[in-house]
Scaffold this active site. Sequence first.
Site, PDB file in Angstrom:
ATOM      1  N   ASP A   5       1.016  -1.260  -0.019  1.00 15.22           N
ATOM      2  CA  ASP A   5      -0.042  -0.299   0.081  1.00 15.22           C
ATOM      3  C   ASP A   5       0.971   1.395  -0.031  1.00 15.22           C
ATOM      4  O   ASP A   5       1.788   1.350   0.700  1.00 15.22           O
ATOM      5  CB  ASP A   5      -1.109  -0.131   1.239  1.00 15.22           C
ATOM      6  CG  ASP A   5      -1.953   1.011   1.265  1.00 15.22           C
ATOM      7  OD1 ASP A   5      -3.279   0.884   0.864  1.00 15.22           O
ATOM      8  OD2 ASP A   5      -1.693   2.301   1.309  1.00 15.22           O
ATOM      9  N   ASP A  52      -4.036   2.504  -5.134  1.00 12.61           N
ATOM     10  CA  ASP A  52      -2.684   2.551  -4.468  1.00 12.61           C
ATOM     11  C   ASP A  52      -2.406   1.215  -3.749  1.00 12.61           C
ATOM     12  O   ASP A  52      -1.517   1.166  -2.974  1.00 12.61           O
ATOM     13  CB  ASP A  52      -2.558   3.585  -3.389  1.00 12.61           C
ATOM     14  CG  ASP A  52      -3.008   3.484  -2.098  1.00 12.61           C
ATOM     15  OD1 ASP A  52      -3.925   2.694  -1.902  1.00 12.61           O
ATOM     16  OD2 ASP A  52      -2.537   3.839  -1.392  1.00 12.61           O
ATOM     17  N   GLU A  53      -3.185   0.010  -4.089  1.00 11.26           N
ATOM     18  CA  GLU A  53      -2.672  -1.112  -3.474  1.00 11.26           C
ATOM     19  C   GLU A  53      -2.584  -2.460  -4.142  1.00 11.26           C
ATOM     20  O   GLU A  53      -3.187  -2.323  -5.241  1.00 11.26           O
ATOM     21  CB  GLU A  53      -3.246  -1.342  -2.178  1.00 11.26           C
ATOM     22  CG  GLU A  53      -4.816  -1.481  -2.329  1.00 11.26           C
ATOM     23  CD  GLU A  53      -5.632  -1.232  -0.947  1.00 11.26           C
ATOM     24  OE1 GLU A  53      -5.407  -1.981   0.036  1.00 11.26           O
ATOM     25  OE2 GLU A  53      -6.339  -0.111  -0.963  1.00 11.26           O
TER      26      GLU A  53
HETATM   27  P1  TTP Z   1      -5.440   4.979   1.436  1.00 13.05           P
HETATM   28  O1  TTP Z   1      -4.346   4.063   1.007  1.00 13.05           O
HETATM   29  O2  TTP Z   1      -6.281   4.651   2.320  1.00 13.05           O
HETATM   30  O3  TTP Z   1      -4.560   6.229   2.154  1.00 13.05           O
HETATM   31  P2  TTP Z   1      -3.222   7.059   1.555  1.00 13.05           P
HETATM   32  O4  TTP Z   1      -2.503   6.219   0.657  1.00 13.05           O
HETATM   33  O5  TTP Z   1      -3.326   8.407   1.497  1.00 13.05           O
HETATM   34  O6  TTP Z   1      -2.620   6.984   3.022  1.00 13.05           O
HETATM   35  P3  TTP Z   1      -1.865   5.606   3.844  1.00 13.05           P
HETATM   36  O7  TTP Z   1      -0.409   5.956   4.054  1.00 13.05           O
HETATM   37  O8  TTP Z   1      -2.863   5.602   5.264  1.00 13.05           O
HETATM   38  O9  TTP Z   1      -2.011   4.481   2.936  1.00 13.05           O
HETATM   39  O10 TTP Z   1      -5.772   5.492  -0.056  1.00 13.05           O
HETATM   40  C1  TTP Z   1      -5.285   5.781  -1.143  1.00 13.05           C
HETATM   41  C2  TTP Z   1      -5.648   6.933  -1.892  1.00 13.05           C
HETATM   42  O11 TTP Z   1      -7.181   6.959  -2.126  1.00 13.05           O
HETATM   43  C3  TTP Z   1      -5.597   8.327  -1.119  1.00 13.05           C
HETATM   44  O12 TTP Z   1      -4.070   8.850  -1.297  1.00 13.05           O
HETATM   45  C4  TTP Z   1      -6.662   9.208  -1.607  1.00 13.05           C
HETATM   46  C5  TTP Z   1      -7.596   8.334  -2.005  1.00 13.05           C
HETATM   47  N1  TTP Z   1      -8.608   8.314  -0.949  1.00 13.05           N
HETATM   48  C6  TTP Z   1      -9.552   9.339  -1.159  1.00 13.05           C
HETATM   49  O13 TTP Z   1      -9.732   9.940  -2.269  1.00 13.05           O
HETATM   50  N2  TTP Z   1     -10.663   9.605   0.002  1.00 13.05           N
HETATM   51  C7  TTP Z   1     -10.732   8.774   0.986  1.00 13.05           C
HETATM   52  O14 TTP Z   1     -11.562   8.852   1.933  1.00 13.05           O
HETATM   53  C8  TTP Z   1      -9.538   7.655   1.115  1.00 13.05           C
HETATM   54  C9  TTP Z   1      -9.326   6.962   2.391  1.00 13.05           C
HETATM   55  C10 TTP Z   1      -8.679   7.684   0.092  1.00 13.05           C
HETATM   56 MG    MG Z   2      -2.168   4.148   0.899  1.00 17.36          MG
HETATM   57 MG    MG Z   3      -4.793   2.167   0.053  1.00 17.89          MG
END
Ligand code: TTP
Ligand code: MG
Ligand code: MG
Length: 417
Positions: free
Chosen positions: A15, A109-110
């Site tokens: 991720d 993103d994963e």
């Molecule tokens: P995530 O992987 O949940 O969060 P992140 O990558 O920003 O942070 P982390 O380091 O905790 O993984 O989500 C991936 C992307 O999805 C995030 O960068 C932006 C988008 N997203 C939104 O647009 N709205 C949301 O509520 C969430 C949770 C994510």
């Molecule tokens: Mg993330």
């Molecule tokens: Mg994610």
Amino acid sequence: MTRWPPGERIILHVDFDAFFASVEQQRNPQLRGRPVIVGGQSQRGVVSAASYEARSYGVHSAMPMWEARRRCPHAAFLPVDGQAYAEASRRAREILAQFTPRMDPASIDEAYLDVTGSLRLFGGLDNLIARIKGDIRQQLGITISIGVAPNRLVAKIASDWNKPDGITIVHPDELPERLFDLPVDDIPGVGDVTKQKLARMGVHTLGQLAKIPKTLLERHFGSHGGYLWRASRGQDDAPVPWYDPGEDSRKQISREETLAEDTRDLEVLEQRLLALCEEVGWRLRRAGQRARTVTLKVKLSNFKLFTRSETLEEPTELDEVIFERASKLLRRVKFGAQQARLIGVGVSNLSDGAGAGQLSLFDDSRERRSELARARDAIADRFGKSAITRARLVHEQEVSDEDPENDALDEDPLQRL
Ligand code: TTP
Ligand code: MG
Ligand code: MG
């Protein structure tokens, strides 16, 4: 050196850290090391992503933008550039696919990687992990966090434990005990409703959940009960599918279903159509794409096929725009004495940049709708591929699916973490 018992799979969950914000920091060096907040810039905008520098001020995803501005006024506030993130995501998939043919990009993103078969090639687990992190950092300039476990469920949970730039290995010997202190809603698919129901049974942690007899959970939660029982023990046998790079450039995204009963009741058909449009929209946004053409497909009782397409003025990724066009086409179907036995919707003429690639072209309501769609996707991501639609379908007629391309969507959503 990390040793793994023979016969156990080795699954990685990768991720990206603060994904949208990290892409922005990568392409603008002046933003590195600074609080960066990406999200809707309208009055009612919400935070999509906050860099870790911004998170230390209590800013997080889904927070109203005005609140983020209050907590961290000196941050850089940026609009969502969906096209840039989709491009970074595509490059990440290319890199990750070099480490195993079994790779499942579960969201923008994963990804899950089953590396059981490729471990030796890369000189063991520790070397493999170092290579993945190194390649991603070198080629994309972004850090990732990795969870390693004998299955997807535990790998997913573990990738969150040492963010950012973290590695968490949950060895098979540590299961299930290592999970026992976790709150039940750390299980993907457990939301407020299940959490509260469990709380009324006195169950707050996975350890407590693991003590509840399976039959009791099944009685309270139906088939979800079996999943909870296995999850509390850190068990999950869902495979990581073979990666299909062609999926990225797939020319069409479609969903269709055979109705349990033939009908020409427009209200019934539109209800089915809406559910299908939501799934198509979800897949479109997940692929970081927009579509210009909407196609409706209706098979009549006599097996005669009706397909009609229409091209939109502007590409879309929104469920309601797809639905609006598809239902218009539905009203043009000449049923005669026939009824519909199958209904489907497809989008094609795809282009990059779901979300807000050209935000400046959008009016406020458009941006808002885009945000709403993404917020719903975040729920769908958490609850499984199409939990929102599925929840709606539960009390309705049983459906079957005739499009083999859509097999993945027919799995139990809870298996798709
Ligand atoms: P995530 O992987 O949940 O969060 P992140 O990558 O920003 O942070 P982390 O380091 O905790 O993984 O989500 C991936 C992307 O999805 C995030 O960068 C932006 C988008 N997203 C939104 O647009 N709205 C949301 O509520 C969430 C949770 C994510
Ligand atoms: Mg993330
Ligand atoms: Mg994610």
